[in-house]
Scaffold this motif. Structure first.
Motif, PDB file in Angstrom:
ATOM      1  N   GLU A  88      52.605  29.685  38.916  1.00 17.23           N
ATOM      2  CA  GLU A  88      51.679  28.997  38.009  1.00 17.23           C
ATOM      3  C   GLU A  88      50.944  29.995  37.118  1.00 17.23           C
ATOM      4  N   GLU A  89      50.600  31.129  37.663  1.00 15.69           N
ATOM      5  CA  GLU A  89      49.880  32.154  36.912  1.00 15.69           C
ATOM      6  C   GLU A  89      50.859  33.253  36.520  1.00 15.69           C
ATOM      7  N   LYS A  90      50.629  33.876  35.393  1.00 15.39           N
ATOM      8  CA  LYS A  90      51.474  34.991  34.971  1.00 15.39           C
ATOM      9  C   LYS A  90      51.124  36.214  35.806  1.00 15.39           C
ATOM     10  N   GLU A  91      52.159  36.948  36.214  1.00 12.96           N
ATOM     11  CA  GLU A  91      51.938  38.099  37.073  1.00 12.96           C
ATOM     12  C   GLU A  91      51.072  39.168  36.415  1.00 12.96           C
ATOM     13  N   GLU A  92      51.153  39.315  35.108  1.00 11.48           N
ATOM     14  CA  GLU A  92      50.363  40.363  34.457  1.00 11.48           C
ATOM     15  C   GLU A  92      48.872  40.043  34.452  1.00 11.48           C
ATOM     16  N   ASN A  93      48.497  38.794  34.742  1.00 11.80           N
ATOM     17  CA  ASN A  93      47.079  38.428  34.795  1.00 11.80           C
ATOM     18  C   ASN A  93      46.446  38.742  36.153  1.00 11.80           C
ATOM     19  N   PHE A  94      47.259  39.079  37.146  1.00 14.29           N
ATOM     20  CA  PHE A  94      46.723  39.383  38.470  1.00 14.29           C
ATOM     21  C   PHE A  94      46.113  40.777  38.472  1.00 14.29           C
ATOM     22  N   HIS A  95      44.976  40.910  39.119  1.00 14.00           N
ATOM     23  CA  HIS A  95      44.362  42.219  39.311  1.00 14.00           C
ATOM     24  C   HIS A  95      44.883  42.872  40.592  1.00 14.00           C
ATOM     25  N   ARG A  96      45.187  42.019  41.571  1.00 14.63           N
ATOM     26  CA  ARG A  96      45.659  42.532  42.853  1.00 14.63           C
ATOM     27  C   ARG A  96      46.467  41.447  43.546  1.00 14.63           C
ATOM     28  N   ILE A  97      47.577  41.819  44.152  1.00 17.84           N
ATOM     29  CA  ILE A  97      48.379  40.895  44.962  1.00 17.84           C
ATOM     30  C   ILE A  97      48.518  41.535  46.330  1.00 17.84           C
ATOM     31  N   GLU A  98      47.796  40.999  47.334  1.00 16.34           N
ATOM     32  CA  GLU A  98      47.822  41.562  48.679  1.00 16.34           C
ATOM     33  C   GLU A  98      48.560  40.671  49.672  1.00 16.34           C
ATOM     34  N   ARG A  99      48.666  39.392  49.384  1.00 20.60           N
ATOM     35  CA  ARG A  99      49.373  38.502  50.297  1.00 20.60           C
ATOM     36  C   ARG A  99      50.861  38.797  50.235  1.00 20.60           C
ATOM     37  N   ARG A 100      51.540  38.636  51.354  1.00 20.58           N
ATOM     38  CA  ARG A 100      52.971  38.888  51.432  1.00 20.58           C
ATOM     39  C   ARG A 100      53.737  37.618  51.121  1.00 20.58           C
ATOM     40  N   TYR A 101      54.795  37.769  50.364  1.00 19.02           N
ATOM     41  CA  TYR A 101      55.655  36.638  50.005  1.00 19.02           C
ATOM     42  C   TYR A 101      57.091  36.977  50.365  1.00 19.02           C
TER      43      TYR A 101
END
Length: 163
Positions: A88-101
């Motif tokens: 839903e959100e663009k990856e470049e808008n994330f400041h941090r991704i800590e959850r595992r997928y």
């Protein structure tokens, strides 16, 4: 109490073996198709046992019921699943991704005392709960012990004619 010989290098060797296997797994997955097939994360699990059942609780928030594949075959319980990244959100808008997928895979050896027909699974508040019912012959039985002539007394009372 058993006496164990102290080996200061045992823990270091265990750590080295784990690191070696980690790097071997990484080197095997160099092309894109291999990376998809490896597990992206390993959910933590709590396992406990009582008189009637063995219970596993896996912490896997953000999944749906259809995201799980649970199988019990030849005394091996296998739990697979996948947590998908929401686009839903663009990856470049994330400041941090800590959850595992990605996909996960856990495998457990269960004792032969487990009844394969009495397995239940439920999912609530991010916790997958799997209950493995024990067979009736594996459950502990309470045996009443009669002391002294208590057994003979009960026979005498039963055989005595009513007055």
């Amino acid at each position: 109490m058993a006496i164990h010989r102290f080996d200061p290098f045992r823990d270091a060797l265990t750590l080295q073996n784990r690191l070696n296997s980690l790097f071997q797994d990484y080197n095997r997955g160099q092309n894109e198709s291999d990376l998809v097939s490896t597990a992206a994360f390993v959910p933590p699990v709590d396992i406990y046992e009582d008189q009637h059942k063995i219970v596993l609780k896996l912490e896997v928030p953000g999944l749906k019921q259809e995201d799980f594949d649970i199988q019990l075959e030849n005394n091996t319980l296998t739990v697979r699943g996948e947590r998908k990244f929401e686009k839903e959100e663009k990856e470049e808008n994330f400041h941090r991704i800590e959850r595992r997928y990605g996909s996960f895979f856990r495998s457990f050896t269960v004792p032969t005392t487990v009844n394969h027909e009495g397995v239940k699974a439920g999912y609530d508040a991010g916790v997958l709960r799997i209950e493995l019912e024990k067979r009736a012959e594996a459950k502990p039985k309470q045996i009443k012990v009669q002391v002294g002539s208590a057994a003979a007394v009960s026979k005498t009372v039963e055989n005595k004619p009513a007055a």
